[in-house]
Write a protein that holds these residues in place. Sequence first.
Motif, PDB file in Angstrom:
ATOM      1  N   THR A  57      -4.939   5.980   0.167  1.00  0.00           N
ATOM      2  CA  THR A  57      -5.830   6.453   1.011  1.00  0.00           C
ATOM      3  C   THR A  57      -6.909   6.802   0.404  1.00  0.00           C
ATOM      4  O   THR A  57      -7.212   7.784  -0.169  1.00  0.00           O
ATOM      5  N   VAL A  65      -3.314   4.991   4.858  1.00  0.00           N
ATOM      6  CA  VAL A  65      -1.677   4.604   4.677  1.00  0.00           C
ATOM      7  C   VAL A  65      -0.768   5.665   4.894  1.00  0.00           C
ATOM      8  O   VAL A  65      -1.081   6.812   4.208  1.00  0.00           O
ATOM      9  N   LEU A 122       0.925  -1.238  -0.262  1.00  0.00           N
ATOM     10  CA  LEU A 122       0.146   0.036   0.079  1.00  0.00           C
ATOM     11  C   LEU A 122       0.764   1.318  -0.050  1.00  0.00           C
ATOM     12  O   LEU A 122       2.119   1.112   0.687  1.00  0.00           O
TER      13      LEU A 122
END
Length: 128
Positions: A91, A126, A86
């Motif tokens: 996000t 993230v 990620l």
Amino acid sequence: QVQLVESGGGLVQAGGSLKLSCAASGRTFSICAMGWFRQAPGKEREFVAAISRSGGSTSYADSVKGRFTISRDNAKKTVYLQTNNLKPEDTAVYYCAARETYFSADYYYTNERQYDYWGQGTQVTVSS
């Protein structure tokens, strides 16, 4: 009618992984093509991945190819999105969507306007 509930989101460091789940209720999940979309703050919702009702055909946005995997378990009425490696730009609030598809077991949809049912979303954050 199909009701969808996402889960599995959370806060993760860059390079980490999350497995998102979307549980469906209703009788028609097995004939639904499914999709995952995401919406970051201040941005439009965008396509992430899609899967046919058979599970045999999938599609991914270029930004997630090689990192995300969509799958489904028709017996459990659940679709999954495995997210690996990620990045902060991943996000977003992640939504699953469904559309009953009768004419083909191997068809999927990549346009959000083609979906009839939506979940409430799960937040993925993230950190760098």
